[in-house]
Design a protein around this motif. Structure first.
Motif, PDB file in Angstrom:
ATOM      1  N   ALA A   1      -5.720 -13.458   5.317  1.00  0.00           N
ATOM      2  CA  ALA A   1      -6.106 -12.148   4.807  1.00  0.00           C
ATOM      3  C   ALA A   1      -4.911 -11.204   4.817  1.00  0.00           C
ATOM      4  O   ALA A   1      -3.888 -11.479   5.447  1.00  0.00           O
ATOM      5  CB  ALA A   1      -7.241 -11.571   5.655  1.00  0.00           C
ATOM      6  N   ALA A   2      -5.052 -10.083   4.115  1.00  0.00           N
ATOM      7  CA  ALA A   2      -3.966  -9.094   4.090  1.00  0.00           C
ATOM      8  C   ALA A   2      -4.489  -7.765   3.569  1.00  0.00           C
ATOM      9  O   ALA A   2      -5.495  -7.701   2.857  1.00  0.00           O
ATOM     10  CB  ALA A   2      -2.808  -9.572   3.214  1.00  0.00           C
ATOM     11  N   ASP A   3      -3.792  -6.714   3.931  1.00  0.00           N
ATOM     12  CA  ASP A   3      -4.065  -5.384   3.386  1.00  0.00           C
ATOM     13  C   ASP A   3      -3.324  -5.234   2.059  1.00  0.00           C
ATOM     14  O   ASP A   3      -2.176  -4.770   2.021  1.00  0.00           O
ATOM     15  CB  ASP A   3      -3.615  -4.306   4.369  1.00  0.00           C
ATOM     16  N   VAL A   4      -3.961  -5.643   0.994  1.00  0.00           N
ATOM     17  CA  VAL A   4      -3.388  -5.465  -0.347  1.00  0.00           C
ATOM     18  C   VAL A   4      -4.133  -4.291  -0.963  1.00  0.00           C
ATOM     19  O   VAL A   4      -5.079  -4.459  -1.727  1.00  0.00           O
ATOM     20  CB  VAL A   4      -3.522  -6.742  -1.186  1.00  0.00           C
ATOM     21  N   ILE A   5      -3.724  -3.097  -0.604  1.00  0.00           N
ATOM     22  CA  ILE A   5      -4.486  -1.895  -0.939  1.00  0.00           C
ATOM     23  C   ILE A   5      -4.203  -1.436  -2.359  1.00  0.00           C
ATOM     24  O   ILE A   5      -5.112  -1.104  -3.123  1.00  0.00           O
ATOM     25  CB  ILE A   5      -4.162  -0.753   0.050  1.00  0.00           C
ATOM     26  N   HIS A   6      -2.932  -1.385  -2.718  1.00  0.00           N
ATOM     27  CA  HIS A   6      -2.575  -0.992  -4.094  1.00  0.00           C
ATOM     28  C   HIS A   6      -1.370  -1.795  -4.579  1.00  0.00           C
ATOM     29  O   HIS A   6      -0.430  -1.260  -5.156  1.00  0.00           O
ATOM     30  CB  HIS A   6      -2.333   0.517  -4.216  1.00  0.00           C
ATOM     31  N   GLY A   7      -1.462  -3.091  -4.349  1.00  0.00           N
ATOM     32  CA  GLY A   7      -0.423  -3.991  -4.822  1.00  0.00           C
ATOM     33  C   GLY A   7       0.198  -4.772  -3.681  1.00  0.00           C
ATOM     34  O   GLY A   7       0.131  -4.377  -2.515  1.00  0.00           O
ATOM     35  N   LEU A   8       0.796  -5.904  -4.040  1.00  0.00           N
ATOM     36  CA  LEU A   8       1.527  -6.703  -3.067  1.00  0.00           C
ATOM     37  C   LEU A   8       2.985  -6.252  -3.136  1.00  0.00           C
ATOM     38  O   LEU A   8       3.343  -5.252  -2.533  1.00  0.00           O
ATOM     39  CB  LEU A   8       1.367  -8.200  -3.355  1.00  0.00           C
ATOM     40  N   ARG A   9       3.820  -6.945  -3.903  1.00  0.00           N
ATOM     41  CA  ARG A   9       5.198  -6.470  -4.074  1.00  0.00           C
ATOM     42  C   ARG A   9       5.381  -5.702  -5.376  1.00  0.00           C
ATOM     43  O   ARG A   9       6.284  -4.872  -5.473  1.00  0.00           O
ATOM     44  CB  ARG A   9       6.166  -7.646  -3.982  1.00  0.00           C
ATOM     45  N   THR A  10       4.550  -5.967  -6.370  1.00  0.00           N
ATOM     46  CA  THR A  10       4.424  -4.999  -7.455  1.00  0.00           C
ATOM     47  C   THR A  10       3.456  -3.951  -6.950  1.00  0.00           C
ATOM     48  O   THR A  10       2.268  -4.231  -6.748  1.00  0.00           O
ATOM     49  CB  THR A  10       3.871  -5.638  -8.737  1.00  0.00           C
ATOM     50  N   VAL A  11       3.949  -2.753  -6.733  1.00  0.00           N
ATOM     51  CA  VAL A  11       3.120  -1.709  -6.129  1.00  0.00           C
ATOM     52  C   VAL A  11       2.627  -0.775  -7.229  1.00  0.00           C
ATOM     53  O   VAL A  11       3.419  -0.243  -8.015  1.00  0.00           O
ATOM     54  CB  VAL A  11       3.897  -0.926  -5.056  1.00  0.00           C
ATOM     55  N   PHE A  12       1.325  -0.579  -7.260  1.00  0.00           N
ATOM     56  CA  PHE A  12       0.694   0.295  -8.237  1.00  0.00           C
ATOM     57  C   PHE A  12       0.457   1.675  -7.604  1.00  0.00           C
ATOM     58  O   PHE A  12       0.670   1.865  -6.401  1.00  0.00           O
ATOM     59  CB  PHE A  12      -0.610  -0.343  -8.712  1.00  0.00           C
ATOM     60  N   PRO A  13       0.056   2.658  -8.396  1.00  0.00           N
ATOM     61  CA  PRO A  13      -0.222   3.975  -7.804  1.00  0.00           C
ATOM     62  C   PRO A  13      -1.213   3.868  -6.648  1.00  0.00           C
ATOM     63  O   PRO A  13      -2.106   3.005  -6.655  1.00  0.00           O
ATOM     64  CB  PRO A  13      -0.818   4.761  -8.978  1.00  0.00           C
ATOM     65  N   VAL A  14      -1.054   4.736  -5.653  1.00  0.00           N
ATOM     66  CA  VAL A  14      -2.030   4.758  -4.562  1.00  0.00           C
ATOM     67  C   VAL A  14      -3.420   4.946  -5.170  1.00  0.00           C
ATOM     68  O   VAL A  14      -3.567   5.545  -6.242  1.00  0.00           O
ATOM     69  CB  VAL A  14      -1.712   5.867  -3.543  1.00  0.00           C
TER      70      VAL A  14
END
Length: 775
Positions: free
Chosen positions: A139-152
């Motif tokens: 599992a992981a905290d992929v809140i708004h992207g992994l390494r491509t980060v999207f807007p919060v």
């Protein structure tokens, strides 16, 4: 009163609430199932997934310790990215130690690990060296992207574009799966109405309808369309159940004292939408509700979630949530905390180790029935079956795929698109924006004018600012002559810089236009980042005042993860763009809007108050018995000494590069039959010289009801693209289900009567308004 007596009282109270809940549940499924906004829906996964016979047989073969191991989730000792600082594994944890736990069947999964290589080693150990060969869950905290980060998420909610949210969640889910991740602790669907609370940045803002739509979209995005067993799908986890966003005084982790009606009307619906979209897991929240911590709340986790809604999936604690029952003063020790959380309905314990350490003894003593233990284990195994892990434990663990499917050209282009669509234009006096791409000297001033910092925002484990593109780079790549761009920080984020203001003033005087990039650092929003004063820091305000005094036209770029109370010289500048934290393509996305490649189309998902003292504030508040009429403040009416009971910039507000007008409201006959519908429409025109994308919003007010109703409620919205000079007729259809509210008996009800209606550009704008009657 001793502990036993207290628990008896609590149980009786919960039974009373449960009876009301069950009464409401039966009516709700019937009355609200047809609601197009999905206020209260049937739940996906109404019963636990039937296990294949070979997997079901494993339960009978497990020891009690192995069963407790399946219910134990720990932070990966070999952590990835920022995981160590966000969720430390613990001083005694080691990778070799965790491998030993895997061999012994004492660990069901880990979270926030270091990619496919780590996952491959752990899964290989599970499948080759453990007794029962049960695959691990990653599992992981992929809140708004992994390494491509999207807007919060709060920024993305500003797009008022659920399909965009689905697309970014789909891209994030695919990257996560390529990195060996099976399960993400997202979306956060908490409604947040107190801007002091830092975790509002992870959600969709203050409105129930927008919150439901974003919850639905993000679940579907993470999980994809081919089922959870698809190698690019990850299971979602709706969090935090429930009312975490209602923490007293906006203080993270604080108590919540709230009515059941407000829970049902405001804080439950987004979870119901997430479950209806197929989320197979839910996370218990840190906060207590009316004296009972959510992690040990049987009414919440069993009576409502299981019995009333029929949720059959997995409930996981938040990080050490069961351990925190002791600090809450609800459990005397670790053993009791384990029993209370487990029997309340928490199936899996995150990080405390309590279930592994205490469930075997609790089962042996008879304090926890074996049937309850097996039930929880079955839910964990069911999730692993749904994810396809028993068919192929390595389906998401491929180091070669990890290298080719992360930060692709397509995902970065989507990050730029999402960033531009999330920027809200609060004001644009004199049409200062968009800026010309050539012929003007532009001074980029402020602590966020340049540099790879504070770009991706809070709560991102794997992305980095070092991989993101800053404002100065984005602007220089956009203008015809980059030599006309100067950069001067002017101040630090919280502290002045020696010589900073004089240098910034000189830069402003030498420029034709100032772009002033100010606001919050990403450490000022997010978990444990509550603020007592939601303003731009004093050092930056001194910079604003000095630069404004030069007379050079100013565009403010406001970096923030929450609504801010703007004041002073900041409010007097001609143009303000709320740019949030936009992720990997922050600078290019801002430049696209700043110079008009993309017109601003976003709207505020949270109300910007006049001052911190208004918090908590939300547009759909009640009237009070002494409302102040529009206009001057009147004595002995509901307002502050300094200003009216309204927002400085309202929910739904946002300007375009067009000139938009609303006319010609048509409410048809003005009457809706109790089982019928009413179509309302208005003309939206762009009389400006630039194209625009307008978010047309439909609000209603129930003028007299047995339970007082909000001054406005958003019931629908539509994005409309308008060319210069174009007019469109925009229609909405209201049905009886749109008029439901939770009545005195806590059942959904609709009452005949008069309703006011607005088609408008924000929750405070008049737009065009009228009325209709429900028969």
């Amino acid at each position: 009163m001793d502990k036993g007596e207290r628990m008896t009282v609590a149980t009786n109270s919960r039974r009373d609430m449960s009876r009301r809940a069950m009464m409401m549940g039966a009516a709700a499924v019937t009355a609200w199932a047809a609601n197009p906004a999905r206020a209260l829906l049937q739940q996906a996964g109404g019963g636990a997934t039937a296990l294949p016979a070979s997997v079901e047989a494993l339960i009978g073969r497990m020891t009690v310790i192995e069963k407790a191991g399946q219910l134990t989730l720990m932070a990966a000792a070999w952590a990835g990215g920022a995981a160590t600082s966000l969720n430390p594994a613990g001083g005694s944890a080691s990778f070799d130690g965790q491998l030993g736990d895997v061999r012994a069947g004492r660990l069901g999964g880990v979270f926030n690990g270091n990619g496919a290589v780590m996952a491959h080693r752990m899964q290989t150990t599970a499948m080759r060296e453990s007794r029962l060969k049960i695959p691990l869950l990653f599992a992981a905290d992929v809140i708004h992207g992994l390494r491509t980060v999207f807007p919060v998420p709060l920024a993305e909610a500003a797009s008022f574009d659920a399909e965009l949210a689905r697309r970014t969640a789909r891209a994030a889910g695919a990257e996560a799966a390529a990195s060996g991740i099976d399960w993400t602790f997202a979306p956060m669907v908490d409604i947040a109405r107190d801007a002091r609370w830092g975790r509002g940045v992870e959600g969709a803002g203050e409105d129930v309808l927008l919150g439901r739509m974003m919850a639905d979209a993000r679940v579907r995005g993470f999980q994809g369309e081919r089922g959870l067993a698809a190698p690019d799908a990850v299971a979602s986890c709706a969090k935090h159940f429930a009312a975490y966003g209602a923490a007293e005084a906006g203080l993270d982790y604080n108590s919540v004292d709230i009515s059941e009606r407000t829970l049902r009307e405001t804080y439950f619906p987004a979870f119901q939408s997430a479950f209806a979209a197929g989320s197979p897991t839910v996370m218990a929240s840190f906060n207590e509700i009316n004296g009972v911590p959510a992690t040990a709340n049987p009414w919440l986790l069993t009576d409502v979630l299981r019995r009333e809604w029929g949720f059959g999936g997995l409930v996981v604690s938040d990080y050490t949530g069961d351990e925190e029952l002791i600090a809450h003063g609800f459990a005397a020790d670790a053993r009791e905390a384990t029993k209370l959380a487990f029997m309340a309905g928490v199936d899996m314990s995150m990080q405390s180790g309590f279930y592994l350490n205490h469930l075997p003894d609790l089962v042996e003593s008879g304090d926890v029935p074996m049937a309850r233990l097996d039930e929880a284990v079955r839910r964990v195994l069911a999730l692993k079956v749904q994810l396809g892990l028993f068919d192929d434990p390595f389906r998401r663990i491929d180091p070669r795929r990890e290298k080719t499917r992360i930060r692709t050209r397509e995902s970065l282009a989507l990050a730029r698109e999402a960033g531009a669509k999330s920027i809200v234009m609060l004001k644009n006096d004199g049409g200062l924006l968009p800026l010309p791409r050539q012929g003007k000297r532009i001074a980029l001033i402020g602590p966020f004018a340049a540099g790879q910092h504070d770009l991706i925002g809070p709560w991102n484990v794997y992305g980095t600012d070092a991989e993101a593109v800053d404002l100065a780079t984005g602007v220089r790549a956009t203008v015809a002559d980059p030599s006309l761009i100067s950069v001067s920080p002017g101040s630090g984020i919280d502290e002045p810089l020696a010589g900073g203001i004089p240098a910034a003033v000189a830069a402003a005087r030498a420029a034709d236009i100032v772009v002033l990039a100010i606001g919050e650092s990403q450490r000022m929003s997010g978990e444990a980042q509550s603020r007592v004063d939601i303003v731009v820091p004093r050092a930056q305000m001194a910079l604003v005042e000095a630069v404004a005094a030069t007379g050079t036209p100013i565009v403010v770029l406001l970096r923030t993860g929450r609504a801010l109370a703007l004041h002073g010289a900041l409010l007097d500048v001609p143009a303000i763009l709320v740019t949030w934290f936009l992720g990997s393509q922050d600078g290019p996305a801002i430049a696209d809007v700043l110079f008009g490649k993309t017109g601003p189309s976003a709207r505020l998902p949270v109300s910007f108050p006049h001052a911190t003292g208004q918090a908590p504030y939300h547009y759909d508040h009640k009237s009070t018995g002494r409302p102040n009429a529009p206009g001057p403040l009147t004595e002995y009416k509901a307002h502050y000494r300094e200003f009216a009971n309204d927002a400085l910039f309202a929910f739904g507000h946002g300007l375009t590069y067009g000139t938009i007008g609303y006319t010609d409201l048509d409410v048809g006959t003005g009457r809706m039959a109790s089982d019928g519908a009413l179509t309302v429409n208005a003309t939206i025109a762009n009389t400006g010289t630039r194209p625009a994308e307008e978010v047309v919003q439909l609000y209603i007010r129930d003028l007299a009801a047995s339970i007082t109703r909000p001054v406005r409620e958003l019931k629908a919205f539509r994005k409309v693209a308008l060319k210069p000079g174009e007019r469109q007729r925009v229609s909405f259809t209201l049905r009886r289900s749109d008029l439901l509210f939770v009545g005195r008996d806590l059942r959904p009800t609709v009452e005949p009567g008069r309703f006011q209606i607005w088609i408008a550009p924000s929750a405070q704008a008049e737009g065009v308004s009228g009325a209709f009657t429900l028969a």
